[in-house]
Design a protein around this motif. Sequence first.
Motif, short mmCIF file in Angstrom:
data_model
loop_
_atom_site.label_atom_id
_atom_site.label_comp_id
_atom_site.label_asym_id
_atom_site.label_seq_id
_atom_site.Cartn_x
_atom_site.Cartn_y
_atom_site.Cartn_z
N ASP A 2 1.15 -1.21 -0.05
CA ASP A 2 -0.08 0.18 -0.36
C ASP A 2 0.98 1.47 -0.33
OD1 ASP A 2 -2.35 1.54 0.25
OD2 ASP A 2 -2.25 1.67 2.15
N ALA A 3 1.18 2.05 -1.25
CA ALA A 3 1.42 3.22 -0.96
C ALA A 3 1.19 4.11 -0.28
CB ALA A 3 1.11 3.63 -2.75
N LYS A 4 2.56 5.01 0.16
CA LYS A 4 2.47 6.07 1.01
C LYS A 4 2.24 7.55 0.44
CE LYS A 4 4.94 7.98 5.04
NZ LYS A 4 3.88 8.19 5.90
N LEU A 5 1.94 7.96 0.75
CA LEU A 5 1.47 9.49 -0.15
C LEU A 5 1.46 10.38 0.23
CD1 LEU A 5 -2.01 8.29 -2.65
CD2 LEU A 5 0.74 7.45 -3.29
N ASP A 6 1.31 10.28 1.98
CA ASP A 6 1.67 11.97 2.48
C ASP A 6 2.68 12.02 2.60
OD1 ASP A 6 1.37 9.71 3.92
OD2 ASP A 6 0.47 10.42 5.83
N LEU A 7 3.80 12.23 1.68
CA LEU A 7 4.97 12.38 1.77
C LEU A 7 5.19 14.18 1.77
CD1 LEU A 7 6.24 9.90 -0.82
CD2 LEU A 7 6.67 10.82 1.97
N PRO A 8 6.19 14.97 2.23
CA PRO A 8 6.19 15.92 3.13
C PRO A 8 6.61 17.01 1.52
CG PRO A 8 7.68 15.72 3.91
CD PRO A 8 7.39 14.24 2.82
N PHE A 9 5.98 16.88 0.56
CA PHE A 9 6.69 17.83 -0.16
C PHE A 9 5.77 19.13 -0.94
CE2 PHE A 9 6.50 12.83 -2.64
CZ PHE A 9 7.24 13.70 -3.53
N ASP A 10 6.78 19.80 -1.05
CA ASP A 10 6.55 21.22 -0.82
C ASP A 10 6.82 21.83 -1.91
OD1 ASP A 10 7.74 24.49 -0.22
OD2 ASP A 10 7.85 23.61 1.55
N ALA A 11 5.57 23.04 -2.62
CA ALA A 11 6.03 23.01 -3.86
C ALA A 11 6.77 24.20 -4.65
CB ALA A 11 4.23 23.27 -4.67
N ASP A 12 6.75 25.32 -3.30
CA ASP A 12 7.45 26.17 -3.34
C ASP A 12 8.91 26.46 -3.00
OD1 ASP A 12 5.41 27.86 -3.14
OD2 ASP A 12 5.02 28.05 -1.01
N ALA A 13 8.90 24.77 -1.93
CA ALA A 13 10.35 24.49 -2.16
C ALA A 13 10.99 24.15 -3.33
CB ALA A 13 10.95 23.88 -0.97
N MET A 14 10.04 23.15 -4.08
CA MET A 14 10.91 22.25 -5.47
C MET A 14 10.80 23.28 -6.51
SD MET A 14 8.01 19.39 -5.19
CE MET A 14 8.58 18.69 -6.21
N LEU A 15 10.21 24.67 -6.16
CA LEU A 15 10.11 25.75 -7.46
C LEU A 15 11.82 26.09 -7.48
CD1 LEU A 15 8.99 27.01 -9.90
CD2 LEU A 15 7.75 28.47 -8.80
N GLU A 16 11.58 26.30 -6.38
CA GLU A 16 13.21 27.45 -5.86
C GLU A 16 14.17 26.16 -6.72
OE1 GLU A 16 15.59 30.17 -5.44
OE2 GLU A 16 13.07 30.47 -5.01
N GLY A 17 14.95 24.75 -6.32
CA GLY A 17 15.34 23.49 -6.95
C GLY A 17 15.15 23.80 -8.33
N LEU A 18 13.66 23.89 -8.47
CA LEU A 18 14.02 24.11 -10.41
C LEU A 18 14.12 25.05 -11.34
CD1 LEU A 18 12.52 22.57 -12.97
CD2 LEU A 18 10.27 23.78 -12.15
N ARG A 19 13.90 26.13 -10.05
CA ARG A 19 14.56 27.65 -11.28
C ARG A 19 16.30 27.05 -11.62
NH1 ARG A 19 14.39 33.26 -8.99
NH2 ARG A 19 15.88 34.77 -10.20
N ALA A 20 16.80 26.90 -10.64
CA ALA A 20 18.53 26.43 -10.95
C ALA A 20 18.80 25.87 -12.47
CB ALA A 20 19.63 25.71 -10.15
#
Length: 376
Positions: A2-20
């Motif tokens: 059973d997949a665990k889906l409540d992982l702490p993804f943070d869209a704002d933090a991801m966007l900052e990483g994606l920016r680079a």
Amino acid sequence: MDAKLDLPFDADAMLEGLRAWVECESPTHDAAAVNRMMALAGRHLALMGASVETIPGRMGFGDCVRARFPHESKEKGILVLAHLDTVHPVGTLQNGLPFRREGAKAYGPGIQDMKGGTYLAIEAIGQLIKAGIPTSRPVTVLLTSDEEVGSPSTRDLIEAEAARHAVVLVPEPARPDGGVVTGRYAIARFNLRTTGRPSHAGARLGEGRSAIREMAKQIVAIEEMTTEACTFSVGVIHGGQWVNCVATHCDAESLSMAKRQEDLDAAVERMLALRSTTNDVQLSVKRGVTRPVWEPDGKVLALHATAEKLAQRLGFALPHQSSGGGSDGNFTGAMGIPTLDGLGIIGALAHTLEEHVEVESLASRGKLFAGLLQVV
């Protein structure tokens, strides 16, 4: 499992990483720029604990990166297949499409196609590592350098790597309705050249035979061959060097796309049968890169059903469709390896100066990808 889906993804933090990543411009035809992007992504993967290998480019294209993550199992694994080349030339950030966020959207060259999807897929692996959650199978990430021009230098690498895996996940952009891709249309490219006779355009215009004029006629004829079964378009043209010279040569690139392989095969025959409209100008047509049709089978539909159940748990729908605009999923799907495409970010207007993504989808699609890695 059973997949665990409540992982702490943070869209704002991801966007900052994606920016680079977005600000490391990487147009396909600039191998040095692509290699800078590959180095950035390779270092990111190495810091996550992957065994990272740089595969030298060929045919003038950039390098590829292959990253394998440690896993107890020796069974066939999951291949995350993505590309880091874009259609935007170096300088686009300063001239027309700077990285920026406007409300719920973020803009930048290649942010939708497909750096955003690639980044969220790698972030999904990272979230599982941080949480100590094993993937269902060993995971390999293959990042390629020439997808935007049909993968002429990497198709053999893609197919060889895919053959060693049980499942292929492709984080190309999501469909406009947020859905995924379970099939791709067939695509063929063609290289055309007309050869005329030069003359001085001012003093002896009538003595020349213009390669540009003949190519213009061919372009109109080619595009008028478009039907519901198959499209024909010309997207690149180069001709002449001096305005006061009748052009000797003109080159063009044409693309055809069809839902069925037999329709594309017929299109290939029609293109290769083209002839010059005059005996004074020669026309040559050569077949370029081809992507085979990928039609969904039971294994692909079962893979989608698994993803759809995960999406339902996350609170959103996940329709599926066959799609135009080929990807490297054409190759793996046509090989019969269960492939799910379009798992990447939600956005719009790829390949334009308005290319953008919905920031929140970094997290929601990341959670979906992490769920798939646990159960497929």
